[in-house]
Design an enzyme around this catalytic site. Structure first.
Site, PDB file in Angstrom:
ATOM      1  N   LYS A  44       0.847  -1.205   0.000  1.00 56.70           N
ATOM      2  CA  LYS A  44       0.000   0.000   0.000  1.00 56.70           C
ATOM      3  C   LYS A  44       0.873   1.242   0.000  1.00 56.70           C
ATOM      4  O   LYS A  44       2.051   1.210   0.425  1.00 56.70           O
ATOM      5  CB  LYS A  44      -0.937   0.024   1.220  1.00 56.70           C
ATOM      6  CG  LYS A  44      -0.266  -0.004   2.608  1.00 56.70           C
ATOM      7  CD  LYS A  44       0.235   1.315   3.134  1.00 56.70           C
ATOM      8  CE  LYS A  44       0.888   1.219   4.502  1.00 56.70           C
ATOM      9  NZ  LYS A  44       1.603   2.424   4.915  1.00 56.70           N
ATOM     10  N   ASP A  71      -2.401  -2.463   9.695  1.00 54.23           N
ATOM     11  CA  ASP A  71      -2.400  -2.410   8.226  1.00 54.23           C
ATOM     12  C   ASP A  71      -2.847  -3.717   7.575  1.00 54.23           C
ATOM     13  O   ASP A  71      -2.951  -3.800   6.347  1.00 54.23           O
ATOM     14  CB  ASP A  71      -0.989  -2.083   7.704  1.00 54.23           C
ATOM     15  CG  ASP A  71      -0.616  -0.621   7.941  1.00 54.23           C
ATOM     16  OD1 ASP A  71      -1.529   0.197   8.168  1.00 54.23           O
ATOM     17  OD2 ASP A  71       0.583  -0.311   7.906  1.00 54.23           O
TER      18      ASP A  71
HETATM   19  P1  ATP Z   1       4.060  -0.445   8.004  1.00 58.48           P
HETATM   20  O1  ATP Z   1       3.982   0.465   6.826  1.00 58.48           O
HETATM   21  O2  ATP Z   1       2.838  -1.328   8.176  1.00 58.48           O
HETATM   22  O3  ATP Z   1       4.521   0.160   9.263  1.00 58.48           O
HETATM   23  P2  ATP Z   1       6.500  -1.420   6.941  1.00 58.48           P
HETATM   24  O4  ATP Z   1       6.223  -1.684   5.504  1.00 58.48           O
HETATM   25  O5  ATP Z   1       7.203  -0.150   7.284  1.00 58.48           O
HETATM   26  O6  ATP Z   1       5.144  -1.544   7.700  1.00 58.48           O
HETATM   27  P3  ATP Z   1       7.267  -4.160   7.269  1.00 58.48           P
HETATM   28  O7  ATP Z   1       8.108  -4.520   6.104  1.00 58.48           O
HETATM   29  O8  ATP Z   1       5.858  -4.628   7.254  1.00 58.48           O
HETATM   30  O9  ATP Z   1       7.327  -2.590   7.522  1.00 58.48           O
HETATM   31  O10 ATP Z   1       8.002  -4.737   8.570  1.00 58.48           O
HETATM   32  C1  ATP Z   1       8.319  -4.019   9.723  1.00 58.48           C
HETATM   33  C2  ATP Z   1       9.110  -4.943  10.654  1.00 58.48           C
HETATM   34  O11 ATP Z   1       8.304  -6.082  10.984  1.00 58.48           O
HETATM   35  C3  ATP Z   1      10.359  -5.501  10.010  1.00 58.48           C
HETATM   36  O12 ATP Z   1      11.464  -4.714  10.311  1.00 58.48           O
HETATM   37  C4  ATP Z   1      10.489  -6.912  10.587  1.00 58.48           C
HETATM   38  O13 ATP Z   1      11.361  -6.942  11.683  1.00 58.48           O
HETATM   39  C5  ATP Z   1       9.095  -7.258  11.107  1.00 58.48           C
HETATM   40  N1  ATP Z   1       8.417  -8.355  10.376  1.00 58.48           N
HETATM   41  C6  ATP Z   1       7.678  -9.323  10.903  1.00 58.48           C
HETATM   42  N2  ATP Z   1       7.159 -10.131   9.965  1.00 58.48           N
HETATM   43  C7  ATP Z   1       7.575  -9.667   8.789  1.00 58.48           C
HETATM   44  C8  ATP Z   1       7.358 -10.085   7.451  1.00 58.48           C
HETATM   45  N3  ATP Z   1       6.617 -11.144   7.128  1.00 58.48           N
HETATM   46  N4  ATP Z   1       7.917  -9.332   6.462  1.00 58.48           N
HETATM   47  C9  ATP Z   1       8.648  -8.241   6.776  1.00 58.48           C
HETATM   48  N5  ATP Z   1       8.913  -7.837   8.027  1.00 58.48           N
HETATM   49  C10 ATP Z   1       8.360  -8.520   9.038  1.00 58.48           C
END
Ligand code: ATP
Length: 308
Positions: A19, A146
């Site tokens: 997203k 999310d």
């Molecule tokens: P958001 O925008 O929802 O805050 P994001 O895109 O910034 O999320 P993600 O890639 O979803 O961040 O991951 C954030 C943290 O969650 C990562 O640094 C990791 O340690 C942890 N994590 C747990 N499960 C997963 C997964 N399946 N994929 C990626 N990261 C994960």
């Protein structure tokens, strides 16, 4: 009529989209620390793919985009999703989840949430639990703010923690350039920086939906949408990652109609006039050397679903 017993599949594949936030307004933190949000999500054509195979226990392996940064223990959101559905449905079977990642880790594009949403859809099918879409949405809400949006996709207004969704009317498609950074930003750290930057300033406790963004989406006019993009978290993300200012400036110079940090960053989303314009903006940014990687994507994209 005879009904035949259908053998459950040995493996199932599902995908769910990343997203971007077209608008994000954050109120002052509640007593539990959460900031009330009003955000407009758009799902884009960048998909996390989950393959779920019958196994003795729940375990996960990861390949693709920044796989080495993804935990493979019980904290993995996909593992948590599978365990939650198993618990609720009284399932004692295990599953091997393989995540093929296309979404940057900690990039503000909810890749982990997409893994969780795709896992819910995949294990529901694998285990034949027959959960309704509403059942899956309830589980998604428990897993993270999310996750529900990754399940429904398209374009929606999120309120509460961003997890109470209302579909938004959208005409046409929008073409995005995504400037990625190799160094992620932690969402709690960005909200912490926001509170420090706002210190003493009056903040609307309960922000309102962004009328300009909603009108632009209804009109389908990318120029209007470009002007309306907004993110209250942007100053905090720029404070923690000042190099993002150069990415934004270069995207504007390259003719982007609007530029915004997605969610808590560090991904910067730039809106182009058309698919070919998006490729031109991406190439210009690559040559400028301001971002670690560039992708083009279209939105809105559908939510989590089984793949044939
Ligand atoms: P958001 O925008 O929802 O805050 P994001 O895109 O910034 O999320 P993600 O890639 O979803 O961040 O991951 C954030 C943290 O969650 C990562 O640094 C990791 O340690 C942890 N994590 C747990 N499960 C997963 C997964 N399946 N994929 C990626 N990261 C994960």
């Amino acid at each position: 009529m005879t009904s035949a017993w259908v053998e459950p599949p040995d493996w199932v594949r599902a995908h769910a989209p990343a997203k971007i936030n077209l608008s994000l307004r954050a109120g002052s933190p509640r007593s539990d620390g959460y900031h009330p949000l009003v955000t407009v999500f758009q799902a884009v054509s960048l998909f996390e793919e989950v393959t779920a195979t019958a196994d003795d226990d729940v375990r996960v392996t990861v390949s693709g985009e920044q796989a080495d940064r993804v935990p493979t223990d019980e904290s993995n959101l996909a593992v948590r999703a599978a365990r939650l559905l198993a618990r609720r449905a009284g399932i004692t079977d295990g599953v091997h989840l393989h995540l093929s990642k296309a979404v940057p880790v900690a990039g503000g594009m909810a890749g982990g949430s997409a893994d969780a949403a795709a896992t819910l859809v995949a294990v529901d099918e694998l285990w034949g639990t027959g959960a309704s879409r509403d059942d899956l949405l309830d589980l998604a809400r428990e897993l993270g703010a999310d996750v529900p949006f990754a399940l429904v996709g398209h374009t929606a207004v999120g309120t509460g923690r961003g997890d109470v969704l209302t579909p938004a009317m959208v005409r046409g498609e929008f073409h995005w350039v995504l400037a990625l950074s190799d160094h992620g930003l932690s969402t709690p750290a960005v909200f912490g920086a926001l509170d420090r930057l706002r210190d003493g300033a009056h903040v609307e406790p309960n922000p309102e939906a962004d009328v300009a963004v909603m009108q632009a989406l209804r009109s389908g006019d990318p120029h209007q949408l470009g002007e309306a993009l907004h993110n209250d978290l942007e100053p905090a993300a720029l404070h923690l990652a000042p190099r993002l200012a150069a990415v934004q400036a270069a995207a504007r110079d390259a003719g982007a109609l609007g530029v915004v940090v997605s969610g808590s960053g560090p991904t910067v989303a730039a809106l182009a006039r058309s698919e070919s314009h998006a490729k031109i903006v991406a190439t210009t940014l690559t040559l400028a050397g301001v971002a670690d990687r560039l992708l083009v994507a279209t939105g809105p994209a559908p939510g989590a679903r089984l793949l044939p």
